[in-house]
Scaffold this active site. Sequence first.
Site, PDB file in Angstrom:
ATOM      1  N   CYS A 218      37.350  46.339  35.769  1.00 28.82           N
ATOM      2  CA  CYS A 218      36.106  47.081  36.004  1.00 28.82           C
ATOM      3  C   CYS A 218      36.219  47.918  37.270  1.00 28.82           C
ATOM      4  O   CYS A 218      35.231  48.466  37.744  1.00 28.82           O
ATOM      5  CB  CYS A 218      34.930  46.136  36.173  1.00 28.82           C
ATOM      6  SG  CYS A 218      34.345  45.446  34.635  1.00 28.82           S
TER       7      CYS A 218
ATOM      8  N   SER B  98      37.642  41.503  35.110  1.00 28.07           N
ATOM      9  CA  SER B  98      38.918  42.216  35.141  1.00 28.07           C
ATOM     10  C   SER B  98      38.758  43.632  34.592  1.00 28.07           C
ATOM     11  O   SER B  98      38.016  43.849  33.640  1.00 28.07           O
ATOM     12  CB  SER B  98      39.945  41.478  34.287  1.00 28.07           C
ATOM     13  OG  SER B  98      40.147  40.201  34.816  1.00 28.07           O
TER      14      SER B  98
ATOM     15  N   ARG C 116      47.380  38.124  30.096  1.00 27.63           N
ATOM     16  CA  ARG C 116      47.007  36.719  30.200  1.00 27.63           C
ATOM     17  C   ARG C 116      46.702  36.170  28.815  1.00 27.63           C
ATOM     18  O   ARG C 116      46.161  36.880  27.961  1.00 27.63           O
ATOM     19  CB  ARG C 116      45.779  36.560  31.103  1.00 27.63           C
ATOM     20  CG  ARG C 116      46.118  36.675  32.593  1.00 27.63           C
ATOM     21  CD  ARG C 116      44.931  36.366  33.485  1.00 27.63           C
ATOM     22  NE  ARG C 116      44.050  37.512  33.614  1.00 27.63           N
ATOM     23  CZ  ARG C 116      42.892  37.662  33.013  1.00 27.63           C
ATOM     24  NH1 ARG C 116      42.421  36.708  32.227  1.00 27.63           N
ATOM     25  NH2 ARG C 116      42.169  38.741  33.200  1.00 27.63           N
TER      26      ARG C 116
ATOM     27  N   TYR D 174      54.270  37.115  32.305  1.00 27.80           N
ATOM     28  CA  TYR D 174      53.250  38.072  32.724  1.00 27.80           C
ATOM     29  C   TYR D 174      52.447  37.541  33.925  1.00 27.80           C
ATOM     30  O   TYR D 174      52.057  36.369  33.950  1.00 27.80           O
ATOM     31  CB  TYR D 174      52.292  38.413  31.566  1.00 27.80           C
ATOM     32  CG  TYR D 174      51.127  39.214  32.074  1.00 27.80           C
ATOM     33  CD1 TYR D 174      51.284  40.569  32.360  1.00 27.80           C
ATOM     34  CD2 TYR D 174      49.913  38.606  32.374  1.00 27.80           C
ATOM     35  CE1 TYR D 174      50.242  41.291  32.916  1.00 27.80           C
ATOM     36  CE2 TYR D 174      48.863  39.324  32.932  1.00 27.80           C
ATOM     37  CZ  TYR D 174      49.042  40.665  33.196  1.00 27.80           C
ATOM     38  OH  TYR D 174      48.012  41.380  33.763  1.00 27.80           O
TER      39      TYR D 174
ATOM     40  N   ARG E 274      51.076  47.256  35.048  1.00 26.10           N
ATOM     41  CA  ARG E 274      50.644  46.868  36.396  1.00 26.10           C
ATOM     42  C   ARG E 274      51.557  47.383  37.498  1.00 26.10           C
ATOM     43  O   ARG E 274      52.775  47.481  37.310  1.00 26.10           O
ATOM     44  CB  ARG E 274      50.634  45.336  36.497  1.00 26.10           C
ATOM     45  CG  ARG E 274      49.681  44.649  35.539  1.00 26.10           C
ATOM     46  CD  ARG E 274      48.268  44.689  36.075  1.00 26.10           C
ATOM     47  NE  ARG E 274      47.301  44.137  35.130  1.00 26.10           N
ATOM     48  CZ  ARG E 274      46.149  43.599  35.501  1.00 26.10           C
ATOM     49  NH1 ARG E 274      45.819  43.529  36.765  1.00 26.10           N
ATOM     50  NH2 ARG E 274      45.294  43.157  34.606  1.00 26.10           N
TER      51      ARG E 274
ATOM     52  N   LYS F   2      45.730  33.682  39.838  1.00 21.84           N
ATOM     53  CA  LYS F   2      44.569  33.154  39.111  1.00 21.84           C
ATOM     54  C   LYS F   2      44.604  31.624  39.026  1.00 21.84           C
ATOM     55  O   LYS F   2      43.567  30.969  39.128  1.00 21.84           O
ATOM     56  CB  LYS F   2      44.510  33.753  37.716  1.00 21.84           C
ATOM     57  CG  LYS F   2      44.583  35.272  37.665  1.00 21.84           C
ATOM     58  CD  LYS F   2      43.397  35.931  38.311  1.00 21.84           C
ATOM     59  CE  LYS F   2      43.394  37.430  38.020  1.00 21.84           C
ATOM     60  NZ  LYS F   2      42.271  38.100  38.681  1.00 21.84           N
TER      61      LYS F   2
ATOM     62  N   ASP G 249      40.976  41.353  44.829  1.00 16.63           N
ATOM     63  CA  ASP G 249      40.826  40.514  43.629  1.00 16.63           C
ATOM     64  C   ASP G 249      40.228  39.129  43.887  1.00 16.63           C
ATOM     65  O   ASP G 249      39.454  38.649  43.076  1.00 16.63           O
ATOM     66  CB  ASP G 249      42.191  40.351  42.950  1.00 16.63           C
ATOM     67  CG  ASP G 249      42.093  39.847  41.511  1.00 16.63           C
ATOM     68  OD1 ASP G 249      41.208  40.320  40.781  1.00 16.63           O
ATOM     69  OD2 ASP G 249      42.903  38.995  41.115  1.00 16.63           O
TER      70      ASP G 249
ATOM     71  N   HIS H 270      36.307  35.384  42.343  1.00 16.99           N
ATOM     72  CA  HIS H 270      37.002  36.564  41.820  1.00 16.99           C
ATOM     73  C   HIS H 270      36.340  37.805  42.417  1.00 16.99           C
ATOM     74  O   HIS H 270      35.566  38.478  41.751  1.00 16.99           O
ATOM     75  CB  HIS H 270      36.869  36.534  40.287  1.00 16.99           C
ATOM     76  CG  HIS H 270      37.728  37.508  39.574  1.00 16.99           C
ATOM     77  ND1 HIS H 270      37.418  37.979  38.321  1.00 16.99           N
ATOM     78  CD2 HIS H 270      38.903  38.091  39.902  1.00 16.99           C
ATOM     79  CE1 HIS H 270      38.359  38.811  37.913  1.00 16.99           C
ATOM     80  NE2 HIS H 270      39.272  38.905  38.854  1.00 16.99           N
TER      81      HIS H 270
HETATM   82  P1  PGA Z   1      43.066  40.857  36.697  1.00 18.37           P
HETATM   83  O1  PGA Z   1      44.246  40.117  36.021  1.00 18.37           O
HETATM   84  O2  PGA Z   1      43.013  42.195  36.091  1.00 18.37           O
HETATM   85  O3  PGA Z   1      41.905  40.019  36.391  1.00 18.37           O
HETATM   86  O4  PGA Z   1      43.320  40.898  38.145  1.00 18.37           O
HETATM   87  C1  PGA Z   1      45.418  39.922  36.686  1.00 18.37           C
HETATM   88  C2  PGA Z   1      46.361  39.323  35.718  1.00 18.37           C
HETATM   89  O5  PGA Z   1      46.107  39.428  34.526  1.00 18.37           O
HETATM   90  O6  PGA Z   1      47.330  38.761  36.165  1.00 18.37           O
HETATM   91 MN    MN Z   2      41.209  39.962  38.707  1.00 22.15          MN
END
Ligand code: PGA
Ligand code: MN
Length: 658
Positions: free
Chosen positions: A314, A312, A110, A260, A432, A269, A337, A289
Amino acid sequence: MATQRQSSQIEDFDDEDNLFYEVHEVVVRKLGHVPIAKGDFHLLPVGVQRFIAKWVQICQPRGLYICDGSQAEATEIIHKLEDRGTLHKLTSKKYESNYICRTDPADVARVESKTWMCTENKYDTVPHVATGAQGILGRWLSPDDAKKSMKSFEGCMAGRMMYVIPFSMGPIGSPLSKIGVEITDSNYVLLSMRVMARVSNEVWKVLAEGDGEFVKCLHSMGCPRPSQRKIINHWPCNPEGVFIGHFPAKREIASFGSGYGGNSLLGKKCFALRIACNIAREEGWLAEHMLIMGLTNKKTGKETFVCAAFPSACGKTNMAMLTPSIPDYDVRCVGDDIAWLKFDKDGVLHAINPEAGFFGVCPGTNMKTNPNAMLTCMKNSIFTNVAETADGEFFWEGLEDEIENKSVSITNWLGQPWKIGDGGKAAHPNSRFCCPASQCPIIHPKWEDKKGVPISAFIFGGRRPQGVPLVFESFGWEHGVMVGACVKSEATAAAEFKGKQIMHDPMAMRPFLGYNFGKYLEHWLSLDKAPNKVPKIFHVNWFRVDDKGQFLWPGFGDNIRVLDWIVRRCEGEENMSIKSPIGHLPKKGSINLNGLGKLDWDQLFSLPKHYWEADNDESRHFLNQQVGEDLPKVIREQLKAQGQRIEEELFYYEGEKK
Ligand code: PGA
Ligand code: MN
């Protein structure tokens, strides 16, 4: 036939040669001069037609492809991407329809620095920060500047197909769900959206029968043909030009330059958090979240649902599908999530998972840390920026003990030869998996229930190597909201930050805030009114270390022991805790530690006075600087009172080394 071309080679030509493969392009049907390759434009709801027509005119794609969500459609797109070399199949017999994708190495996370909320009034987006302070809670861009940035969409799809993706966040037709339409020139995005959201023709019906409202999502890789930029890994993108703009008033999202996940799968998000929290505020609910999980006490058969908000990386995904190390519970996953939460007419808070898939971090995921995620990923999944073994298996850090052939040659995420023991990383730290939630062995039978599941507790947490005990319970809603506002964690690979600094991440929402954080806290506080029954609020920390840097708590499946304590608190079990200045701490013996090796309880729960004094000062400073006059008085007072308790009452807590 799919070619076995290596997707990792650096190409300095574009894929124009593949332009011919739109086999069933019917040039007779057109929108303006743009041929419609698939779908019937004229059958779409009028609002959707207008949205598409506008962006066709601006982006100038070479064709329009209206998706229907069918399996045949997926098969067609997968074959195209295989031909081009963007995707290739993992050939190991263990899997069914698993694909690997390597991005341009400049497009792997991101991009918070280029992500904006665009509102007329700046203070709708960001709080009044103290003079001289650099605000980090929300990123505002003026409509004029947004307009300038939006210029990059002009002609941005030249030579490329425009895909129109109808999707529902939440079960199609649920009163808690919302509809979106994403326009994109990336078929990787299309394939991933099919996993992460509910992509279906049914969505048009819901729109036609409902109020016709949908979130307008526009996405482009920002790399028109002929490409001005060297295309790497068959992943056209535009890292210099990245722009991710949200227009809450118009319910619009515009994302440019990156493919991405968090930047391009706009249902996640961008919609389900940044836009949805605006809608939620207006309509009196919450978009958070948070993971959602059900914990069934096997003896009583009673099930308790909890939501947990961690920044994110954790371990939300690990916790959401945890395998208990004690026999007392069945754990089932509703979401990993995002949670959309609404009080029903009786005041019971219900949550749905608006997503349909998991987009999880690969490194560290294995049969020990998260067997359920591994099992979810055995088919119909897309792996981005992982390594691959010569046996056609995926590979990442953490799988060393699990691949069948240890000396097998491996191709790392950059497409270079690599073997276990070599320097560097096999997989990108933010690589991912993207897999359908329905495949999770412990997915909750009610995960698509239109009413959602009743929530008894909110759990906040972060990576806190020092000072913060394994678990504590807040004194009540207002104190709990304060605890959430003070969430901090070590930086993550999911965004562009480097190193291990401890960062504030209030409510685990910092990167996803859609409006003024002071107003956001006010909204939370306002929910505690009749007939609403607000959940209990807890804070956990799996990551405390001793003076040698060793974790004090084993984590993973053993976290069920902490969840058990939380569940029993929710059920009103008494005599389990002692009051401390920061909240209720578990009494020694109240957490089930059967079968757990040596554990330094005293260190795990100690509250070093100097640490908490500094923490309280720092949190007050942070909120004063960052939220300023927008900080609700209640939160200010809660922090002040906590500071006083630390000052007056914190002399010695069990175990603190004097
Ligand atoms: P995330 O991020 O790890 O906070 O779920 C997802 C993303 O970057 O698309
Ligand atoms: Mn997340």
